[in-house]
Each structure stands twice: as C-alpha cells, then as structure tokens.
Design a protein around this motif. Structure first.
Motif, PDB file in Angstrom:
ATOM      1  N   ARG A   1       0.803  -1.229   0.000  1.00  0.00           N
ATOM      2  CA  ARG A   1       0.000   0.000   0.000  1.00  0.00           C
ATOM      3  C   ARG A   1       0.833   1.276   0.000  1.00  0.00           C
ATOM      4  O   ARG A   1       0.572   2.213  -0.759  1.00  0.00           O
ATOM      5  N   THR A   2       1.814   1.356   0.889  1.00  0.00           N
ATOM      6  CA  THR A   2       2.530   2.626   1.036  1.00  0.00           C
ATOM      7  C   THR A   2       3.253   2.993  -0.259  1.00  0.00           C
ATOM      8  O   THR A   2       3.106   4.107  -0.781  1.00  0.00           O
TER       9      THR A   2
ATOM     10  N   ARG B   1      11.686   3.701   2.972  1.00  0.00           N
ATOM     11  CA  ARG B   1      11.301   2.735   4.016  1.00  0.00           C
ATOM     12  C   ARG B   1      12.508   1.855   4.311  1.00  0.00           C
ATOM     13  O   ARG B   1      13.156   1.354   3.387  1.00  0.00           O
TER      14      ARG B   1
ATOM     15  N   GLN C   1       1.272   7.270   7.089  1.00  0.00           N
ATOM     16  CA  GLN C   1       0.177   6.388   7.506  1.00  0.00           C
ATOM     17  C   GLN C   1      -0.664   7.083   8.584  1.00  0.00           C
ATOM     18  O   GLN C   1      -1.891   7.049   8.557  1.00  0.00           O
TER      19      GLN C   1
ATOM     20  N   ARG D   1       4.914   0.543  14.273  1.00  0.00           N
ATOM     21  CA  ARG D   1       5.252   1.966  14.074  1.00  0.00           C
ATOM     22  C   ARG D   1       3.990   2.789  13.802  1.00  0.00           C
ATOM     23  O   ARG D   1       3.932   3.970  14.120  1.00  0.00           O
TER      24      ARG D   1
ATOM     25  N   ARG E   1      -1.352  -5.831  13.128  1.00  0.00           N
ATOM     26  CA  ARG E   1      -0.740  -7.143  12.898  1.00  0.00           C
ATOM     27  C   ARG E   1       0.387  -7.357  13.912  1.00  0.00           C
ATOM     28  O   ARG E   1       1.101  -6.413  14.266  1.00  0.00           O
TER      29      ARG E   1
ATOM     30  N   GLN F   1       3.913  -7.981  14.525  1.00  0.00           N
ATOM     31  CA  GLN F   1       4.993  -7.647  13.584  1.00  0.00           C
ATOM     32  C   GLN F   1       6.097  -8.717  13.607  1.00  0.00           C
ATOM     33  O   GLN F   1       7.168  -8.531  14.194  1.00  0.00           O
TER      34      GLN F   1
ATOM     35  N   LEU G   1      -3.255  -2.332   7.667  1.00  0.00           N
ATOM     36  CA  LEU G   1      -3.075  -3.441   6.736  1.00  0.00           C
ATOM     37  C   LEU G   1      -1.586  -3.599   6.390  1.00  0.00           C
ATOM     38  O   LEU G   1      -0.867  -2.613   6.456  1.00  0.00           O
ATOM     39  N   PRO G   2      -1.096  -4.761   6.074  1.00  0.00           N
ATOM     40  CA  PRO G   2      -1.843  -5.996   5.817  1.00  0.00           C
ATOM     41  C   PRO G   2      -2.360  -6.659   7.099  1.00  0.00           C
ATOM     42  O   PRO G   2      -1.699  -6.582   8.125  1.00  0.00           O
TER      43      PRO G   2
HETATM   44  C1  NCD Z   1       2.120  -0.993   8.126  1.00  0.00           C
HETATM   45  C2  NCD Z   1       3.619  -0.824   8.202  1.00  0.00           C
HETATM   46  O1  NCD Z   1       4.342  -1.086   7.250  1.00  0.00           O
HETATM   47  O2  NCD Z   1       4.051  -0.401   9.266  1.00  0.00           O
HETATM   48  N1  NCD Z   1       1.646  -1.168   6.828  1.00  0.00           N
HETATM   49  C3  NCD Z   1       1.391  -0.060   6.051  1.00  0.00           C
HETATM   50  O3  NCD Z   1       2.258   0.729   5.784  1.00  0.00           O
HETATM   51  N2  NCD Z   1       0.143   0.118   5.648  1.00  0.00           N
HETATM   52  C4  NCD Z   1       1.583  -1.980   9.078  1.00  0.00           C
HETATM   53  C5  NCD Z   1       2.121  -3.367   9.098  1.00  0.00           C
HETATM   54  O4  NCD Z   1       2.972  -3.753   8.295  1.00  0.00           O
HETATM   55  O5  NCD Z   1       1.648  -4.130   9.936  1.00  0.00           O
END
Ligand code: NCD
Length: 306
Positions: free
Chosen positions: A53-54, A103, A134, A164, A226, A228, A265-266
């Motif tokens: 998504r990001t 990232r 986010q 995060r 989720r 992690q 998500l995810p």
């Molecule tokens: C999150 C992340 O990467 O921190 N996902 C996102 O960017 N939508 C959440 C996650 O991975 O659990």
C-alpha cells in the motif's frame, strides 16, 4: 529550506491540520486538474522493506499529479547488495529525482537520510519507530468517518510494542486532544511507557486491559494491528503470541453504532473476513485514502500551494 516528513513528533497541531485541509481540497479536485501540478518532477521510492500500500499509493499519487516515479522495491535489486552504504545510495538517487520516499528496517534511517540529502525526505516507515504518512491518512480517515478527532475514544489492539503505525498515531492523537486510550496487547507486546509520558498530569488516560469486549463497547475507533513478525529477535516468542487477538463480526455486536474498525493493513489473522461486511469495517476506505493524503504530502513538500 527543504521540508522533510520524518516523525509526527516534529509536527505542530497547525501543520497536522494543514495536511488534512489540503487532503480535503485534493479530494474535491477532478483528476484533470490534479495532473497539472507536478509535470517533470520525479519521486524516488527507496524501499528496503516490503510494502504494498505505502509504495504503490505514493506512486499512484505522484502519477495522478502529473509527475513520474523511479525506485526500487527491495534491497537485493540495488548496489547495497554489493556492499554500497545507505548514505552512498542516498547521494546517488538524489541526483536523479526531486523527492525521496524511504522505508527501511533501521530506526532513525529516515532522519539520517534527511540530514544527508539536499532533497525533501518522506519517511515511509523506519523500523518500529514512525510512519507519519500512515498516521496522516489514519487521521484523515477518522475525521472523515466520525466528523471529528478531538475527544474521541480510541482502542488499540494487537502488537503495540513493535507497530510503528501505533507509535506514530498515538503521539499525534495526544497532540490533537484525544485523551482516552484503551490498550489491549499480549504481555510481551505492550506499549512502551515513554509513549504515554507527557507533561500534562491527569490529562490522558491509558487503560491497559485484556478485556477486548469491554474495549470494543467503549471506543469510537478500534485500531487493530498485525503482530509484527519481522521485528521479533526470537521467532519462538512470535509463535507464542501470533494469534492472541482475532476480531470477529459477532464480537462487534456491542459496539457503538458509529464505531469504526481501522487497520493499517496488511492483516494476517487478526480481523476475520466476516468483519468486512459489517458497518464497522473502515479499513478498505482507509487504505483508499492513502492516495489522497499522499498527494497532499507531495504537493506540500514539493512547494505547491493549494
Ligand atoms: C504498516 C507498516 O508497514 O508499518 N503497513 C502499512 O504501511 N500500511 C503496518 C504493518 O505492516 O503491519
């Protein structure tokens, strides 16, 4: 002076509000108007960690604004795999673009990149630390769904230690006068105390509980996360907690009429598929808002006034 987006801690209430206001304007604008904003500008996505998504919503946002995109989605496809350093990589990519979206699993890497580079840097997640774009999309979603942010009751469920998205969002909500937090997490994944610390004694209430039903009943927003897996030093520990909380549709029977379930998500198993059909499921529109908020962010950081 260039402007970076590294941590929600850096932003004033006014700055947060400005992003949300810009997003409202972007959303109201037809696509054929948006496409005129950033022709010839290039966004680089440097993703050293997985993302769906990001990265794709940043890329989609840039395309819709008339700009273009270069980048990589995994470290193995870059010279880092030959031994090139992170900072050399930054100094390379900055020659080819106007803005960097990064990232990385290392906490503090986005800030390091911002210090090294003459370009604006947007943090798309640095380890367990921060994920400000986010958070802005979460805030935008809450504002849109509930009509306000100030004074709402929040419940956070899941991995509060390593998420995060939770760390970023809690600090932002505290700035915006959200004071009532219910935290549900396995013992080993509780929120670190310093996220709750502040200099206004008595203002904020953090209730740590195992009673998920009670948390659901009282909140306006239920923010699920989720577990992690990738952050655990020992996967045996992950196995112990991986299915700690699973939200099902029947558990939402006592929820307030307007209560929203959000999730960055995810999802893995923490939200059962039957929740998707309930009126409380807010995570699909939330994800869609990512493109809008990231357009607002790109415009601001590339100097376009709306
Ligand atoms: C999150 C992340 O990467 O921190 N996902 C996102 O960017 N939508 C959440 C996650 O991975 O659990």
């Amino acid at each position: 002076m260039k402007k970076d987006l590294i941590s929600m801690e850096d932003l004033s209430i006014q700055e947060i509000t400005d992003y949300l206001t810009a997003a409202v304007k972007v959303e109201a604008m037809p696509l054929n108007e948006r496409v005129q904003f950033l022709p010839g500008r290039i966004m680089a996505t440097l993703f050293f960690e997985p993302s769906t998504r990001t990265r794709l919503s940043f890329e989609s946002a840039m395309h819709q604004l008339g700009g273009s995109v270069i980048g990589f989605a995994e470290q193995s496809a870059t010279s880092v795999s030959k031994g090139e350093s992170f900072t050399d990589t930054i100094h390379t990519v900055e020659n080819y673009s106007d803005i960097l979206v990064i990232r990385h699993p290392g906490e503090g890497t986005a800030r390091l990149a911002a210090k090294e580079s003459h370009l604006p840097v947007l943090n798309a997640g640095d380890g367990s630390n921060q994920h400000p774009s986010q958070t802005l999309l979460d805030l935008y979603t809450i504002q849109k769904d509930l009509g306000k942010i100030e004074g709402i009751k929040m419940a956070f469920i899941g991995d509060l230690k390593y998420s995060r998205t939770v760390h970023s969002l809690i600090r932002a909500l505290m700035k915006l006068n959200v004071t009532d937090f219910t935290l549900v997490a396995p013992e080993s994944l509780r929120l670190q105390k310093y996220f709750m610390s502040n200099d206004e004694p008595g203002k904020y209430q953090f209730k740590e509980t195992d009673d998920i039903e009670e948390a659901i009943k009282n909140c306006d927003v239920l923010y699920m996360t989720r577990i992690q897996r990738e952050r655990f030093p020992d996967l045996v520990e992950y196995e112990k907690v991986k299915d700690s909380y699973v939200l099902t549709a029947s558990m939402l029977k006592e929820a307030k009429e307007h209560a929203r379930v959000l999730h960055p998500l995810p999802r893995v198993r923490e939200i059962a598929y039957d929740v998707d059909k309930t009126k409380h499921a807010g995570y699909f529109p939330q994800m869609k808002n990512g493109v809008i908020i990231r357009q607002a962010i790109l415009l601001k950081h590339l100097g376009v006034q709306l």
